[in-house]
Write a protein that holds these residues in place. Sequence first.
Motif: not given
Length: 91
Positions: A13-21, A27-32, A54-58, A84-91
């Motif tokens: 499961e993917i609980y959260e996915l967001y772009y910031e700075d 954030k996900t359920s337990d994964c490898v 269960n989470e990562a930042v890229f 997700f197109f990056v140009e849409d995220l950075v707006k």
Amino acid sequence: LTKGDFYASEAPEIYELYYEDGKIHIKTSDCVRITLSMCGRKRRSVKDEGKGLNEAVFDVMEDDVYVRFTVEDKYRKTASTRAFFVEDLVK
């Protein structure tokens, strides 16, 4: 679905996915493994080092064009986001 807000999953499961700075947070359920795929077959992954994952930042660069994520659990089941197109995220 019309807005493109969906993901496909065999179990994880993917609980959260967001772009910031300039970074995408997931954030996900337990994964490898959590993998960020970009155009041109470029990929970056975060792997479980035995502490649980269960989470990562890229970091995301504007020239990446698009990004998408794949989450893999210990049973090799996956969840994948849409692109997700990056140009849409950075707006």
